[in-house]
Design a protein around this motif. Sequence first.
Motif, PDB file in Angstrom:
ATOM      1  N   PHE A   1       0.773  -0.391  -2.523  1.00 31.69           N
ATOM      2  CA  PHE A   1       1.237   0.704  -1.680  1.00 31.69           C
ATOM      3  C   PHE A   1       1.153   0.281  -0.220  1.00 31.69           C
ATOM      4  O   PHE A   1       0.158  -0.330   0.189  1.00 31.69           O
ATOM      5  CB  PHE A   1       0.379   1.954  -1.893  1.00 31.69           C
ATOM      6  N   LEU A   2       2.187   0.631   0.545  1.00 28.67           N
ATOM      7  CA  LEU A   2       2.205   0.297   1.964  1.00 28.67           C
ATOM      8  C   LEU A   2       2.376   1.559   2.796  1.00 28.67           C
ATOM      9  O   LEU A   2       3.318   2.334   2.569  1.00 28.67           O
ATOM     10  CB  LEU A   2       3.351  -0.684   2.268  1.00 28.67           C
ATOM     11  N   ASN A   3       1.494   1.764   3.748  1.00 31.13           N
ATOM     12  CA  ASN A   3       1.581   2.875   4.694  1.00 31.13           C
ATOM     13  C   ASN A   3       1.734   2.266   6.081  1.00 31.13           C
ATOM     14  O   ASN A   3       0.763   1.873   6.728  1.00 31.13           O
ATOM     15  CB  ASN A   3       0.316   3.741   4.605  1.00 31.13           C
ATOM     16  N   LYS A   4       2.981   2.163   6.530  1.00 29.55           N
ATOM     17  CA  LYS A   4       3.260   1.469   7.798  1.00 29.55           C
ATOM     18  C   LYS A   4       2.662   2.208   8.994  1.00 29.55           C
ATOM     19  O   LYS A   4       2.188   1.578   9.940  1.00 29.55           O
ATOM     20  CB  LYS A   4       4.770   1.291   7.984  1.00 29.55           C
ATOM     21  N   SER A   5       2.702   3.507   8.963  1.00 30.14           N
ATOM     22  CA  SER A   5       2.198   4.261  10.122  1.00 30.14           C
ATOM     23  C   SER A   5       0.699   4.042  10.292  1.00 30.14           C
ATOM     24  O   SER A   5       0.187   4.015  11.412  1.00 30.14           O
ATOM     25  CB  SER A   5       2.513   5.747   9.976  1.00 30.14           C
ATOM     26  N   ALA A   6       0.008   3.866   9.175  1.00 35.02           N
ATOM     27  CA  ALA A   6      -1.437   3.631   9.246  1.00 35.02           C
ATOM     28  C   ALA A   6      -1.768   2.142   9.280  1.00 35.02           C
ATOM     29  O   ALA A   6      -2.949   1.775   9.395  1.00 35.02           O
ATOM     30  CB  ALA A   6      -2.136   4.276   8.049  1.00 35.02           C
ATOM     31  N   LYS A   7      -0.762   1.281   9.145  1.00 37.00           N
ATOM     32  CA  LYS A   7      -0.961  -0.168   9.054  1.00 37.00           C
ATOM     33  C   LYS A   7      -1.974  -0.470   7.954  1.00 37.00           C
ATOM     34  O   LYS A   7      -2.992  -1.163   8.164  1.00 37.00           O
ATOM     35  CB  LYS A   7      -1.404  -0.747  10.393  1.00 37.00           C
ATOM     36  N   HIS A   8      -1.689   0.053   6.786  1.00 37.98           N
ATOM     37  CA  HIS A   8      -2.629  -0.046   5.673  1.00 37.98           C
ATOM     38  C   HIS A   8      -1.864  -0.313   4.388  1.00 37.98           C
ATOM     39  O   HIS A   8      -0.797   0.259   4.156  1.00 37.98           O
ATOM     40  CB  HIS A   8      -3.419   1.263   5.542  1.00 37.98           C
TER      41      HIS A   8
ATOM     42  N   TRP B   1      -0.336 -10.074  -2.027  1.00 34.64           N
ATOM     43  CA  TRP B   1      -1.698 -10.145  -2.563  1.00 34.64           C
ATOM     44  C   TRP B   1      -1.812 -11.410  -3.397  1.00 34.64           C
ATOM     45  O   TRP B   1      -0.926 -11.730  -4.208  1.00 34.64           O
ATOM     46  CB  TRP B   1      -2.018  -8.931  -3.427  1.00 34.64           C
ATOM     47  N   TYR B   2      -2.927 -12.115  -3.186  1.00 33.89           N
ATOM     48  CA  TYR B   2      -3.243 -13.305  -3.947  1.00 33.89           C
ATOM     49  C   TYR B   2      -4.556 -13.068  -4.670  1.00 33.89           C
ATOM     50  O   TYR B   2      -5.446 -12.377  -4.181  1.00 33.89           O
ATOM     51  CB  TYR B   2      -3.383 -14.527  -3.030  1.00 33.89           C
ATOM     52  N   LYS B   3      -4.690 -13.732  -5.803  1.00 33.39           N
ATOM     53  CA  LYS B   3      -5.881 -13.636  -6.626  1.00 33.39           C
ATOM     54  C   LYS B   3      -6.487 -15.022  -6.738  1.00 33.39           C
ATOM     55  O   LYS B   3      -5.755 -16.016  -6.908  1.00 33.39           O
ATOM     56  CB  LYS B   3      -5.463 -13.116  -8.009  1.00 33.39           C
ATOM     57  N   LYS B   4      -7.811 -15.104  -6.640  1.00 36.80           N
ATOM     58  CA  LYS B   4      -8.452 -16.415  -6.686  1.00 36.80           C
ATOM     59  C   LYS B   4      -9.650 -16.398  -7.622  1.00 36.80           C
ATOM     60  O   LYS B   4     -10.592 -15.633  -7.429  1.00 36.80           O
ATOM     61  CB  LYS B   4      -8.890 -16.842  -5.279  1.00 36.80           C
ATOM     62  N   TYR B   5      -9.596 -17.295  -8.609  1.00 34.23           N
ATOM     63  CA  TYR B   5     -10.740 -17.533  -9.480  1.00 34.23           C
ATOM     64  C   TYR B   5     -11.598 -18.660  -8.900  1.00 34.23           C
ATOM     65  O   TYR B   5     -11.089 -19.503  -8.131  1.00 34.23           O
ATOM     66  CB  TYR B   5     -10.287 -17.930 -10.880  1.00 34.23           C
ATOM     67  N   PRO B   6     -12.878 -18.714  -9.254  1.00 30.15           N
ATOM     68  CA  PRO B   6     -13.748 -19.788  -8.767  1.00 30.15           C
ATOM     69  C   PRO B   6     -13.201 -21.169  -9.098  1.00 30.15           C
ATOM     70  O   PRO B   6     -12.647 -21.388 -10.177  1.00 30.15           O
ATOM     71  CB  PRO B   6     -15.068 -19.530  -9.497  1.00 30.15           C
ATOM     72  N   ALA B   7     -13.321 -22.078  -8.164  1.00 23.12           N
ATOM     73  CA  ALA B   7     -12.911 -23.485  -8.331  1.00 23.12           C
ATOM     74  C   ALA B   7     -11.402 -23.648  -8.537  1.00 23.12           C
ATOM     75  O   ALA B   7     -10.953 -24.693  -9.020  1.00 23.12           O
ATOM     76  CB  ALA B   7     -13.685 -24.148  -9.465  1.00 23.12           C
TER      77      ALA B   7
ATOM     78  N   ILE C   1       5.194  -6.917  -1.181  1.00 19.47           N
ATOM     79  CA  ILE C   1       5.972  -5.753  -0.792  1.00 19.47           C
ATOM     80  C   ILE C   1       6.589  -5.986   0.572  1.00 19.47           C
ATOM     81  O   ILE C   1       5.947  -6.553   1.472  1.00 19.47           O
ATOM     82  CB  ILE C   1       5.101  -4.469  -0.808  1.00 19.47           C
ATOM     83  N   SER C   2       7.833  -5.579   0.714  1.00 21.39           N
ATOM     84  CA  SER C   2       8.517  -5.647   2.002  1.00 21.39           C
ATOM     85  C   SER C   2       8.257  -4.358   2.768  1.00 21.39           C
ATOM     86  O   SER C   2       8.020  -3.307   2.171  1.00 21.39           O
ATOM     87  CB  SER C   2      10.017  -5.816   1.769  1.00 21.39           C
ATOM     88  N   SER C   3       8.351  -4.430   4.082  1.00 21.70           N
ATOM     89  CA  SER C   3       8.079  -3.251   4.901  1.00 21.70           C
ATOM     90  C   SER C   3       9.132  -2.163   4.755  1.00 21.70           C
ATOM     91  O   SER C   3       8.948  -1.045   5.237  1.00 21.70           O
ATOM     92  CB  SER C   3       7.950  -3.647   6.369  1.00 21.70           C
ATOM     93  N   ILE C   4      10.250  -2.471   4.087  1.00 17.57           N
ATOM     94  CA  ILE C   4      11.263  -1.437   3.881  1.00 17.57           C
ATOM     95  C   ILE C   4      10.919  -0.555   2.680  1.00 17.57           C
ATOM     96  O   ILE C   4      11.594   0.445   2.417  1.00 17.57           O
ATOM     97  CB  ILE C   4      12.675  -2.041   3.707  1.00 17.57           C
ATOM     98  N   LYS C   5       9.883  -0.930   1.956  1.00 11.42           N
ATOM     99  CA  LYS C   5       9.439  -0.149   0.799  1.00 11.42           C
ATOM    100  C   LYS C   5       8.051   0.405   1.056  1.00 11.42           C
ATOM    101  O   LYS C   5       7.320  -0.067   1.939  1.00 11.42           O
ATOM    102  CB  LYS C   5       9.420  -1.018  -0.461  1.00 11.42           C
ATOM    103  N   ASP C   6       7.654   1.402   0.256  1.00  9.17           N
ATOM    104  CA  ASP C   6       6.284   1.888   0.358  1.00  9.17           C
ATOM    105  C   ASP C   6       5.508   1.692  -0.937  1.00  9.17           C
ATOM    106  O   ASP C   6       4.313   1.985  -1.003  1.00  9.17           O
ATOM    107  CB  ASP C   6       6.238   3.353   0.804  1.00  9.17           C
ATOM    108  N   LYS C   7       6.186   1.152  -1.950  1.00 12.41           N
ATOM    109  CA  LYS C   7       5.505   0.945  -3.226  1.00 12.41           C
ATOM    110  C   LYS C   7       6.229  -0.148  -3.996  1.00 12.41           C
ATOM    111  O   LYS C   7       7.462  -0.228  -3.991  1.00 12.41           O
ATOM    112  CB  LYS C   7       5.510   2.254  -4.019  1.00 12.41           C
ATOM    113  N   ASN C   8       5.442  -0.984  -4.658  1.00 13.02           N
ATOM    114  CA  ASN C   8       6.009  -1.974  -5.575  1.00 13.02           C
ATOM    115  C   ASN C   8       5.074  -2.102  -6.768  1.00 13.02           C
ATOM    116  O   ASN C   8       3.861  -2.211  -6.598  1.00 13.02           O
ATOM    117  CB  ASN C   8       6.179  -3.328  -4.882  1.00 13.02           C
TER     118      ASN C   8
END
Lengths: 116, 115
Positions: free
Chosen positions: B65-72, B35-41, B50-57
Amino acid sequence: DAGVIQSPRHEVTEMGQEVTLRCKPISGHDYLFWYRQTMMRGLELLIYFNNNVPIDDSGMPEDRFSAKMPNASFSTLKIQPSEPRDSAVYFCASSPKTGAAGNEQFFGPGTRLTVL
Amino acid sequence: DQQVKQNSPSLSVQEGRISILNCDYTNSMFDYFLWYKKYPAEGPTFLISISSIKDKNEDGRFTVFLNKSAKHLSLHIVPSQPGDSAVYFCAASSISNFGNEKLTFGTGTRLTIIP
């Protein structure tokens, strides 16, 4: 560290003119990326380099776009001739050599291009 | 073909409440998410990954949160603060695709925190 430096910050030009955007990556970073941000498509990767060599240019929209990286501290993105639909914010980013855990890219402040 | 999708262009949340930003992907080869965050200008800045071997960081107020089965995946910010108002981009990479240096970004979600 000054971070990724881009110039100019704003560019306004007329259709048909050549536009050159410039980028200085963070010293020691092996990868350099050029992105374009639009409302409809978000951040699109145009091209990226590894150790000054272009690796993937599949995102370059047309032959009007070209990019070079003559040395480790400088890259250009050129549009010739420019068209109004090229108006967008163009970002340069760099990253160090990647590891198995994935990589974080460091972005410059962007160049806002307006083609009239 | 948008492989990373952020279907909510904008989100407004009251200060102190939880902000939940969502991201869906279609490429099952993706194995690392950011995830990246962007402010104006300004350019986007890295927030959390998060790596796909984890479900939370978790990192402070930010949890992905990562739900691999739902690709979400989702980004939770709690409590939300006015300084969190920004555009948030979801990104994904695959180690099998040019190594994992190439990121595919979504279209972004503009988060507004209401004081």
